[in-house]
Structures are given as structure tokens and as C-alpha cells.
Design a protein around this motif. Structure first.
Motif, PDB file in Angstrom:
ATOM      1  N   ALA A  45       1.006  -1.213  -0.194  1.00 27.39           N
ATOM      2  CA  ALA A  45       0.043   0.105   0.074  1.00 27.39           C
ATOM      3  C   ALA A  45       0.884   1.209   0.043  1.00 27.39           C
ATOM      4  O   ALA A  45       2.081   1.302   0.364  1.00 27.39           O
ATOM      5  N   LEU A  46       0.368   2.283  -0.577  1.00 30.38           N
ATOM      6  CA  LEU A  46       0.897   3.577  -0.541  1.00 30.38           C
ATOM      7  C   LEU A  46       2.325   4.006  -1.270  1.00 30.38           C
ATOM      8  O   LEU A  46       2.835   4.881  -1.176  1.00 30.38           O
ATOM      9  N   THR A  47       2.347   2.756  -2.418  1.00 22.63           N
ATOM     10  CA  THR A  47       3.341   3.012  -3.263  1.00 22.63           C
ATOM     11  C   THR A  47       2.993   4.282  -4.180  1.00 22.63           C
ATOM     12  O   THR A  47       2.102   4.207  -5.016  1.00 22.63           O
ATOM     13  N   PRO A  48       3.838   5.088  -4.553  1.00 23.09           N
ATOM     14  CA  PRO A  48       3.486   6.332  -5.545  1.00 23.09           C
ATOM     15  C   PRO A  48       3.800   5.828  -6.890  1.00 23.09           C
ATOM     16  O   PRO A  48       4.733   4.858  -7.115  1.00 23.09           O
ATOM     17  N   GLY A  49       3.125   6.283  -7.843  1.00 25.20           N
ATOM     18  CA  GLY A  49       3.358   6.108  -9.345  1.00 25.20           C
ATOM     19  C   GLY A  49       2.665   4.680  -9.676  1.00 25.20           C
ATOM     20  O   GLY A  49       3.073   4.343 -10.877  1.00 25.20           O
ATOM     21  N   THR A  50       2.026   3.823  -9.086  1.00 24.02           N
ATOM     22  CA  THR A  50       1.294   2.631  -9.345  1.00 24.02           C
ATOM     23  C   THR A  50      -0.213   2.854  -9.676  1.00 24.02           C
ATOM     24  O   THR A  50      -0.911   3.345  -8.509  1.00 24.02           O
ATOM     25  N   PRO A  51      -0.619   2.817 -10.517  1.00 16.37           N
ATOM     26  CA  PRO A  51      -2.238   2.946 -10.928  1.00 16.37           C
ATOM     27  C   PRO A  51      -2.846   1.797 -10.249  1.00 16.37           C
ATOM     28  O   PRO A  51      -2.310   0.939  -9.734  1.00 16.37           O
ATOM     29  N   ALA A  52      -4.154   2.037 -10.333  1.00 15.92           N
ATOM     30  CA  ALA A  52      -5.133   1.028  -9.649  1.00 15.92           C
ATOM     31  C   ALA A  52      -5.354   0.055 -10.686  1.00 15.92           C
ATOM     32  O   ALA A  52      -6.266  -0.082 -11.673  1.00 15.92           O
ATOM     33  N   LEU A  53      -4.465  -1.005 -10.731  1.00 17.81           N
ATOM     34  CA  LEU A  53      -4.341  -1.958 -11.663  1.00 17.81           C
ATOM     35  C   LEU A  53      -5.430  -3.029 -11.604  1.00 17.81           C
ATOM     36  O   LEU A  53      -5.945  -3.541 -12.775  1.00 17.81           O
ATOM     37  N   ASP A  54      -6.180  -3.130 -10.532  1.00 20.33           N
ATOM     38  CA  ASP A  54      -7.438  -4.025 -10.445  1.00 20.33           C
ATOM     39  C   ASP A  54      -8.704  -3.485 -11.094  1.00 20.33           C
ATOM     40  O   ASP A  54      -9.871  -3.936 -11.178  1.00 20.33           O
ATOM     41  N   ARG A 104      14.253   8.496   5.646  1.00 21.32           N
ATOM     42  CA  ARG A 104      14.421   7.064   4.956  1.00 21.32           C
ATOM     43  C   ARG A 104      14.681   5.991   6.153  1.00 21.32           C
ATOM     44  O   ARG A 104      13.779   4.846   5.639  1.00 21.32           O
ATOM     45  N   ALA A 105      14.651   6.489   7.343  1.00 19.45           N
ATOM     46  CA  ALA A 105      14.418   5.488   8.314  1.00 19.45           C
ATOM     47  C   ALA A 105      12.856   5.147   8.418  1.00 19.45           C
ATOM     48  O   ALA A 105      12.490   3.990   8.743  1.00 19.45           O
ATOM     49  N   VAL A 106      12.302   6.279   8.349  1.00 18.68           N
ATOM     50  CA  VAL A 106      10.660   5.943   8.425  1.00 18.68           C
ATOM     51  C   VAL A 106      10.104   5.063   7.400  1.00 18.68           C
ATOM     52  O   VAL A 106       9.560   4.380   7.414  1.00 18.68           O
ATOM     53  N   ALA A 107      10.593   5.502   6.093  1.00 18.90           N
ATOM     54  CA  ALA A 107      10.407   4.591   4.861  1.00 18.90           C
ATOM     55  C   ALA A 107      10.615   3.280   5.138  1.00 18.90           C
ATOM     56  O   ALA A 107       9.898   2.213   4.888  1.00 18.90           O
ATOM     57  N   ALA A 108      11.889   2.999   5.834  1.00 17.99           N
ATOM     58  CA  ALA A 108      12.333   1.735   5.686  1.00 17.99           C
ATOM     59  C   ALA A 108      11.487   1.001   6.890  1.00 17.99           C
ATOM     60  O   ALA A 108      11.098  -0.354   6.540  1.00 17.99           O
ATOM     61  N   ARG A 109      11.103   1.362   7.818  1.00 17.70           N
ATOM     62  CA  ARG A 109      10.370   0.782   9.019  1.00 17.70           C
ATOM     63  C   ARG A 109       8.689   0.488   8.380  1.00 17.70           C
ATOM     64  O   ARG A 109       8.637  -0.437   8.638  1.00 17.70           O
ATOM     65  N   ALA A 110       8.329   1.306   7.591  1.00 22.49           N
ATOM     66  CA  ALA A 110       7.222   1.052   7.016  1.00 22.49           C
ATOM     67  C   ALA A 110       7.134  -0.057   5.925  1.00 22.49           C
ATOM     68  O   ALA A 110       6.066  -0.619   5.849  1.00 22.49           O
ATOM     69  N   GLN A 111       8.238  -0.367   5.354  1.00 20.90           N
ATOM     70  CA  GLN A 111       8.449  -1.571   4.557  1.00 20.90           C
ATOM     71  C   GLN A 111       8.011  -3.031   5.411  1.00 20.90           C
ATOM     72  O   GLN A 111       7.339  -3.636   4.873  1.00 20.90           O
ATOM     73  N   THR A 112       8.707  -2.956   6.654  1.00 23.90           N
ATOM     74  CA  THR A 112       8.346  -3.976   7.521  1.00 23.90           C
ATOM     75  C   THR A 112       6.956  -4.133   7.706  1.00 23.90           C
ATOM     76  O   THR A 112       6.321  -5.276   8.201  1.00 23.90           O
ATOM     77  N   ARG A 113       5.808  -2.955   7.398  1.00 23.73           N
ATOM     78  CA  ARG A 113       4.714  -3.203   7.883  1.00 23.73           C
ATOM     79  C   ARG A 113       3.705  -3.146   6.525  1.00 23.73           C
ATOM     80  O   ARG A 113       2.597  -3.094   6.709  1.00 23.73           O
ATOM     81  N   GLY A 114       4.133  -3.584   5.445  1.00 22.79           N
ATOM     82  CA  GLY A 114       3.512  -3.806   4.209  1.00 22.79           C
ATOM     83  C   GLY A 114       3.403  -2.557   3.522  1.00 22.79           C
ATOM     84  O   GLY A 114       2.290  -2.286   2.630  1.00 22.79           O
ATOM     85  N   LEU A 115       3.752  -1.389   3.903  1.00 21.84           N
ATOM     86  CA  LEU A 115       3.572   0.067   3.368  1.00 21.84           C
ATOM     87  C   LEU A 115       4.930   0.528   2.661  1.00 21.84           C
ATOM     88  O   LEU A 115       5.926   0.185   2.967  1.00 21.84           O
ATOM     89  N   SER A 116       4.613   1.186   1.540  1.00 23.62           N
ATOM     90  CA  SER A 116       5.707   1.553   0.512  1.00 23.62           C
ATOM     91  C   SER A 116       5.595   2.964   0.146  1.00 23.62           C
ATOM     92  O   SER A 116       5.914   3.451  -0.976  1.00 23.62           O
ATOM     93  N   PRO A 117       5.700   4.017   1.194  1.00 25.82           N
ATOM     94  CA  PRO A 117       5.864   5.416   0.762  1.00 25.82           C
ATOM     95  C   PRO A 117       7.309   5.508   0.472  1.00 25.82           C
ATOM     96  O   PRO A 117       8.319   4.979   1.027  1.00 25.82           O
ATOM     97  N   ARG A 118       7.647   6.720  -0.193  1.00 26.61           N
ATOM     98  CA  ARG A 118       9.038   6.771  -0.584  1.00 26.61           C
ATOM     99  C   ARG A 118       9.699   8.039   0.150  1.00 26.61           C
ATOM    100  O   ARG A 118       8.773   8.862   0.608  1.00 26.61           O
ATOM    101  N   ALA A 119      10.861   8.098   0.437  1.00 30.33           N
ATOM    102  CA  ALA A 119      11.500   9.171   1.038  1.00 30.33           C
ATOM    103  C   ALA A 119      11.736  10.476   0.185  1.00 30.33           C
ATOM    104  O   ALA A 119      12.151  10.064  -0.737  1.00 30.33           O
ATOM    105  N   LEU A 120      11.264  11.426   0.817  1.00 30.20           N
ATOM    106  CA  LEU A 120      11.363  12.676  -0.135  1.00 30.20           C
ATOM    107  C   LEU A 120      13.021  13.064  -0.221  1.00 30.20           C
ATOM    108  O   LEU A 120      13.144  13.400  -1.439  1.00 30.20           O
TER     109      LEU A 120
END
Length: 531
Positions: free
Chosen positions: A126-135, A429-445
Motif C-alpha cells: 500500500a501507499l506506493t507512489p506511481g502505481t495505478p489502480a491495476l485492479d 529514509r528510516a521511516v520509509a524503511a520501517r514502513a516496509q516492514t509493515r507492508g507500506l511503501s511510501p518513498r523518502a522525499l
């Protein structure tokens, strides 16, 4: 010589178990002995008759093996007999290991540097930028378009095709851009590419030489920097503010560019829209200094408020602008179809160069996409996606307002992401890395910084691939992670303060050192009387 070569080519137990023919085994053993240096250059091999007798095989087996080694250059056969060719000796095992280790260090450093700045997560997160609603993509309509393309074009469409792409798709894209984006073009100016990245690479190869200066938005799309760097351009980061690319007044004089990359409709990642005044100024200055502008129309098709913003390319006649787009966001990323609209002056001269730079391909997909656009399916799909993304963006804004009430939010007029600014005390970047462990994929600005990160600290949060009902729970998790990191930072500060306090106490409890007495001056013995 038989005594020397015999042990080298006799099959061992492992070879005996192989089903390979005898001549194949003999060829392999001789090649290994030559490459390993056990048969050095200039060594004379025994005659085929003698070696066959010593090996207990037919002479034809040895003759065929020798002929093969001659054919590939391992040995030389002449009147003096058969000798080992002079070959470059492979590096010793230690040298190979050292070279391999050195290359791995360089490779690992490059990968680590890139991954730290621009991590790509799985699109299912979830929260991946640049990915459209593929479904929500209309697969049934796309399948019909593919079926029509195969019915009408096979087997002709199985060849390479023209380097610039299928004329039907080029005409369809030009017609759509004229109506929807205000681009001044016809099909002859459109070149189909393998996504937008290849379009950027093509612009660099067509218009620049190594050592030229290229301007890039900062923060901005790192793929543009990759294209400029691959062309050996000198990259100059240009800051971005609320009105888009903000060129310093003296930059045209001190660092005159040959190529300028900008995303005026929806700057990535800040979401800024380049003002009309700056667009016209860029075009005018580019003409004066002989520069070219690359207009990346990122998310320009997905505007949520007001009327669509027309392209910069269509503002004036014969603008020095190369218009780049792709169908990765409007259709689906795996399609890998992008395009660039060349100015008339370039399109006429680039035809020969394109024959060398591009090979064509994806012809069936291109023909299907042309039919998809002409039938109106593409426009209907865009309309549905605009409404969907507008709904999801509002859900994301509500969640951010609840869980990050004091934060600044950038963007929102276009596209599929919002940018959340974080205080400088947080490591995005540390926030984004921790979010990865929770199934979330925001990018670090900060990962989008072209130069120094500066105050670019925050999270780029996508909502295109995330259902509206999942956005609030996902943002709540982000807020929890930020609070956890804030608590960790306070605890670390307390520990550091305690350590400093203990060091101060130790220094205070240590007795002061007594001052050292100066030694008494030694008297010199009286000088002897002169005689």
C-alpha cells in the motif's frame, strides 16, 4: 611427449561415468590442460597415431579431436606437427579472486547508494507512489483490442517494424495529444519508445555530446538524472518551489544548458505546477542559448481540480520542446510503451539516426493500443480513473489531517500521490524503511534529491494502488512509526545526556594536579682565568 600428455588426458572415474563420446571427452581434457597451463604454449602434441595407441582408442577419435582444437584455435597444425597455440594465460586463482572481490565492492557500493535513495518496493504494498489502480483496468476491452490486432495484422506484425513505431499508434497518439493536452504535432513527429525512460535516453543521444550541461529539477525524477549521467552530461540541479522549476538568475550565464528536464504539469515529487510566466521564460531563454527542453508530462492526464493544464510544448509555435509521455500510469506499467514528440526540425533529420538507435517491436501491443485509443476506450478509462483517484485522494487527505494535523502536505491537483513534509529531526529514509516492514511503501522525499538533500525531508505517499478504506489504517500505522521513532530519539538523547553528565562528574571528582615546582637554576662553575 606421450608420457607427459597421457596423464593429462586419461579419463578419471568421474569422466568414465559420463555418457559423452570418447572424442568429446578427449577434446574437453585437452582444452582444460591448455587453459590451465599444464600444456604450455609451444608444446608439441604427439601424433594422432601414437596418442591413439597410448590411449587405447581409434586413430579417427584423436584426429577428430585435433581437428576441433585447430578449428577453435587451441592448437596449430603444420609441417612441424601439432603445437599448442600462444594464448593469453588466465589470471591466477588469487588474482581472479581479488579482481572479483574488487568488482563486487564497486557493484555493492553502487547498488547500496541507489537503493538508499530510491528504493522500489513490490507494487502489492500500500501507499506506493506511481502505481495505478491495476485492479480497475478494463481487461476485457484490452483483450478485444489485442484480438482485433492479431486478426488484422498477423503474420505481418511478427516482424521488427519501423524504428519509430507503428504509424497507426503514432497517428492515434498525435490526435489524442492535440485534443487532450494541446500539443502541436502530427504522427510524423511521434516516436514510440520502450517507456518514458527510453524516451529520455533518446533525447540525450539525439541532442547532446559528452560534457554538455543538463539541468534537472531538484528534488526530481532520478531517472532523468540517470539518462543525463549515461550521456556523460554535467548535471546541474535546479531548485523547485511552489511554482515549479525556479532557475537562478545567473544560471543561464554561468552554466548554459544544452538540455533541460522539467515536469511542468505535475512536478514529481512535490506536485508543483510550473507557472505560465516561468514556462514562457524557459522557452525564450532556451531559444537564446540554443538549448532544448524536455517536457515530461507526468500525471498530466490525471487532473482533479479545474480544467486540464495544456502542455508547454503547445504554448508557442515551433517551441524548442521535446514532449515525453508514457502509458505506464494511464494504462499499466507492464505495457512498456512510451513516446516522445520531436520538434519538426529534429524529426526530419532524426529519421536516419533512429534506424541505428531503435529496432522497433511490440507491434501487436502497439496496434492494439491504437485501436484502444481510437475506439474511445482509453478516454473512458481515463475518466473513470480520475473519479477514482479523486475519491482516494480525499480519503488520504482526511487521514493525514487526523493523524498528522500539523504537517504540510504538497501536491494534490494532479496525479496519484501526495507529499507529506516531516520535521528535520526525523530521518525520512528510516521511516520509509520501517514502513516496509509493515507492508507500506511510501518513498523518502530526501531520496529524490539530485544535489544535497537540504530541507527535502518527508514521505511521498501514493494512493493510486490503495483502496480508499485502506488509507486511514495505513496512515495510522505511519503515525505510530513516527511516534516510535520520536520516542527512540528522546530516549537516545536522554542516554547521551546521562553519559555526558557522568563524564562531567568524573572530571569534577578527580583531584586537581599539584603544580610542578620549577627546578632550581644550576650555577655554572667559575671560568678558568686566562693565561
Amino acid at each position: 611427449m606421450i608420457e607427459i600428455i597421457g596423464p593429462l588426458v586419461h579419463a578419471d572415474a568421474a569422466d568414465a561415468a559420463r555418457p559423452a563420446p570418447l572424442q568429446k571427452q578427449l577434446i574437453d581434457r585437452l582444452q582444460q590442460a591448455i587453459l590451465a597451463g599444464r600444456l604450455p604454449a609451444g608444446s608439441r602434441l604427439p601424433s594422432s597415431r601414437l596418442l591413439a595407441a597410448e590411449m587405447g582408442v581409434s586413430r579417427n577419435t584423436v584426429v577428430i579431436a585435433y581437428e576441433h582444437l585447430v578449428a577453435v584455435g587451441y592448437v596449430i597444425a603444420d609441417r612441424q606437427g601439432t603445437r599448442v597455440s600462444p594464448l593469453s594465460s588466465p589470471a591466477a586463482r588469487g588474482e581472479r579472486a581479488a579482481a572479483s572481490a574488487a568488482s563486487e565492492v564497486v557493484y555493492a557500493a553502487r547498488v547500496e547508494q541507489f537503493a538508499a535513495s530510491h528504493h522500489h518496493a513490490d507494487n502489492a504494498d500500500a501507499l506506493t507512489p506511481g502505481t495505478p489502480a491495476l485492479d480497475r483496468f478494463p481487461l476485457a476491452a484490452w483483450r478485444r483490442a489485442l484480438d482485433r490486432a492479431m486478426e488484422r495484422a498477423l503474420p505481418r506484425a511478427l516482424g521488427y517494424g519501423t524504428p519509430a513505431g507503428e504509424l497507426a499508434l503514432r497517428d492515434a497518439i498525435a490526435a489524442h495529444l492535440r485534443m487532450a493536452r494541446g500539443v502541436r504535432c502530427d504522427g510524423s513527429q511521434v516516436v514510440i519508445t520502450e517507456g518514458a525512460q527510453e524516451a529520455l535516453n533518446l533525447c540525450v543521444r539525439l541532442l547532446t555530446n559528452p560534457g554538455h550541461i543538463g539541468w534537472i529539477e531538484d528534488p526530481g525524477y532520478r531517472g532523468a538524472k540517470a539518462a543525463f549521467t549515461a550521456g556523460d552530461l554535467r548535471v546541474l540541479p535546479i531548485p523547485v518551489d511552489a511554482e515549479g522549476m525556479a532557475v537562478p538568475a545567473d544560471a543561464w550565464r554561468t552554466h548554459p544548458p544544452k538540455l533541460i528536464y522539467t515536469s511542468p504539469a505535475h512536478q514529481y515529487p512535490t506536485g508543483a505546477v510550473l507557472s505560465v510566466a516561468r514556462r514562457l521564460a524557459l522557452i525564450a531563454q532556451a531559444r537564446r542559448c540554443g538549448a532544448w527542453l524536455i517536457e515530461d508530462d507526468y500525471d498530466g492526464e490525471v487532473r482533479h481540480t479545474g480544467e486540464p493544464i495544456a502542455s508547454m510544448q503547445g504554448l508557442v509555435d515551433e517551441a524548442p520542446v521535446l514532449y515525453v509521455g508514457s502509458f505506464s500510469k494511464t494504462m499499466f506499467p507492464a505495457l512498456r510503451i512510451g513516446f516522445v514528440v520531436l520538434p519538426h526540425a529534429i524529426a526530419a533529420r532524426a529519421a536516419v539516426a533512429l534506424q541505428e538507435m531503435l529496432r522497433g517491436g511490440h507491434r501487436l501491443e502497439q496496434l492494439a493500443l491504437a485501436q484502444f485509443i481510437e475506439s474511445g476506450e482509453f478516454g473512458r478509462h481515463l475518466g473513470r480513473m480520475r473519479r477514482l483517484y479523486r475519491e482516494r485522494q480525499q480519503a488520504l487527505r482526511d487521514a493525514l489531517a487526523e493523524h498528522f494535523p500539523a504537517a504540510t502536505i504538497l501536491g494534490g491537483d494532479c496525479g496519484m500521490h501526495l507529499t507529506l513534509r516531516l520535521p528535520a529531526s526525523f530521518d525520512d529514509r528510516a521511516v520509509a524503511a520501517r514502513a516496509q516492514t509493515r507492508g507500506l511503501s511510501p518513498r523518502a522525499l530526501s531520496g529524490f534529491a539530485i544535489g544535497e538533500p537540504g530541507d527535502n525531508n518527508g514521505l511521498v505517499i501514493g494512493y493510486g494502488n490503495t483502496e480508499a478504506e485502506r488509507l486511514e489504517p495505513a496512515v495510522r500505522v505511519l503515525a505510530e512509526l513516527v511516534r516510535e521513532m520520536e520516542g527512540d530519539a528522546r530516549a537516545a538523547a536522554k542516554r547521551s545526556a546521562k553519559r555526558a553528565e557522568k563524564r562531567a562528574e568524573k572530571r569534577a571528582a578527580k583531584p586537581a594536579a599539584r603544580p610542578r615546582k620549577k627546578p632550581a637554576p644550576q650555577r655554572r662553575p667559575p671560568a678558568a682565568p686566562a693565561t
